[in-house]
Every structure is written in C-alpha cells, then in structure tokens.
Design an enzyme around this catalytic site. Structure first.
Site, short mmCIF file in Angstrom:
data_model
loop_
_atom_site.label_atom_id
_atom_site.label_comp_id
_atom_site.label_asym_id
_atom_site.label_seq_id
_atom_site.Cartn_x
_atom_site.Cartn_y
_atom_site.Cartn_z
N LYS A 1 0.83 -1.21 0.00
CA LYS A 1 0.00 0.00 0.00
C LYS A 1 0.86 1.25 0.00
O LYS A 1 1.95 1.28 0.57
CB LYS A 1 -0.93 0.01 1.21
CG LYS A 1 -0.20 0.20 2.53
CD LYS A 1 -1.15 0.22 3.72
CE LYS A 1 -0.35 0.41 4.99
NZ LYS A 1 -1.16 0.43 6.16
N HIS B 1 10.50 -11.76 -7.95
CA HIS B 1 10.95 -11.87 -6.56
C HIS B 1 11.33 -10.54 -5.92
O HIS B 1 12.10 -10.49 -4.98
CB HIS B 1 12.11 -12.86 -6.45
CG HIS B 1 11.74 -14.23 -6.87
ND1 HIS B 1 11.81 -14.64 -8.18
CD2 HIS B 1 11.26 -15.29 -6.18
CE1 HIS B 1 11.41 -15.89 -8.28
NE2 HIS B 1 11.06 -16.31 -7.07
N ASN C 1 11.72 0.38 4.37
CA ASN C 1 11.03 1.64 4.67
C ASN C 1 11.06 2.03 6.15
O ASN C 1 10.36 2.94 6.56
CB ASN C 1 9.58 1.58 4.19
CG ASN C 1 8.77 0.51 4.88
OD1 ASN C 1 9.23 -0.19 5.75
ND2 ASN C 1 7.53 0.38 4.44
N SER D 1 19.81 -6.74 -10.10
CA SER D 1 19.31 -7.86 -9.31
C SER D 1 19.95 -7.94 -7.94
O SER D 1 21.13 -7.65 -7.77
CB SER D 1 19.57 -9.18 -10.05
OG SER D 1 18.81 -9.22 -11.23
N ALA E 1 24.19 -4.84 -9.57
CA ALA E 1 23.62 -6.03 -8.94
C ALA E 1 24.28 -6.29 -7.59
O ALA E 1 25.49 -6.13 -7.44
CB ALA E 1 23.79 -7.24 -9.85
#
Length: 176
Positions: A48, A61, A84, A118, A136
């Site tokens: 969200k 993934h 976060n 990645s 990566a």
C-alpha cells in the site's frame, strides 16, 4: 490488464492499474498504483502507498514496500528489496507487537529512467537519480546522483554516464 498466464495472483480491489499493465502469476498487490504499460514479474509484492510509473519493468521476486515511488521508465531487476523503516522492531517498548502507529514509514524515490540491478537492497530515505544505474547486489545507503553508476556494499560511485553519446557503449562512460 493482460495476463501472462492463467491468473494465480492476488490483486486487492484498492489497486489502481493503468492501461496495458502485464502481471505475471504469484504476485501480491494491495493499495498501490501501477502505471500504463508496466510489467510486474512473478513473485513480486507491492504494498500500500507505493507507486510504480508508466513503462516500468519490475522483475521477479522483488519486494516494493509502503512508501516507495518508482517513476516512469524504470527497470527493477530480480530480487530487489526496498526498506522503509530506519529502526525496525517487532515489539514496542512495553512489549506489545508493533502496529501501524508505532513506526515511521520513510519514503524512497527511484527517478525516471533509472535501473536497479538484481539482488540490490535500497535502504529508506534515499533517492536514486534520473538514469542512474545501481549494480547487482549493491546495498544503497545514500542518494545516488543522476546519470551515475554505483555498486558495492555500501554502494559507491563508480563513474558518471554521458547521456549525450549514447547507451551501452564503453566510450560513453567518463571515468572519474
């Protein structure tokens, strides 16, 4: 919305999908926005309050948590993780399991045209500049300037990209 295969994914009713979005199997999307012509690979979760712009590719993934904004024309590689919370904890000081009001979501922005390789991990509160490239496996702990290549743990500037001369050509990279 076009489906790559038979639907085996969870898309909550509060998700805002643009036109011609492609979603692969085994994704979990809730409370987010996905722009026009973007592609979401398998085993991706987008939480969200997150926004993915137009013409983005989110590879398999990948975890895009609350508070992440990904602008237009961005590539996110496989197994990329966004964070976060500066000080994540399971419980509060009084021993209760943390709830939404017990922590602060710190936003992260990936600017237009950037690419994240990645298995990179992006800590919260940073901005990845326009057309920047994150190598990566990098762990990005601070802002990445526009038109810059970074890599490593922690990610460090390797060189600038000279956009005027083209793309994917060693002669277009100025070494600093």
């Amino acid at each position: 919305m076009k489906r790559e295969t038979m639907a085996l994914f969870k898309i909550a009713p509060d998700v805002k999908l643009g036109k011609d979005v492609k979603i692969c199997d085994f994704v979990n999307l809730y409370g987010c926005e996905i722009g026009n012509k973007s592609k979401i690979g398998p085993f991706v979760e987008i939480q969200k309050g997150s926004k993915v712009g137009n013409n983005c590719k989110i590879s398999s993934h990948t975890f895009i948590c609350e508070g992440v904004t990904i602008e237009n024309n961005v590539f996110i590689g496989h197994n990329v993780t966004f964070i976060n919370d500066v000080y994540p904890r399971a419980i509060t000081e009084d021993g209760r399991l943390q709830a939404d009001d017990d922590w602060v979501c710190v936003p992260t922005v990936v600017k237009q045209g950037a690419s994240v390789g990645s298995s990179a991990t992006l800590l919260c509160g940073i901005t990845i500049g326009e057309n920047a490239v994150v190598g990566a496996g990098s762990v990005v702990t601070k802002d990445v300037p526009a038109n810059t290549i970074v890599a490593g743990n922690p990610a460090r500037i390797l060189r600038k990209i000279n956009q005027a001369k083209g793309r994917n050509n060693e002669s277009t990279i100025s070494r600093s």
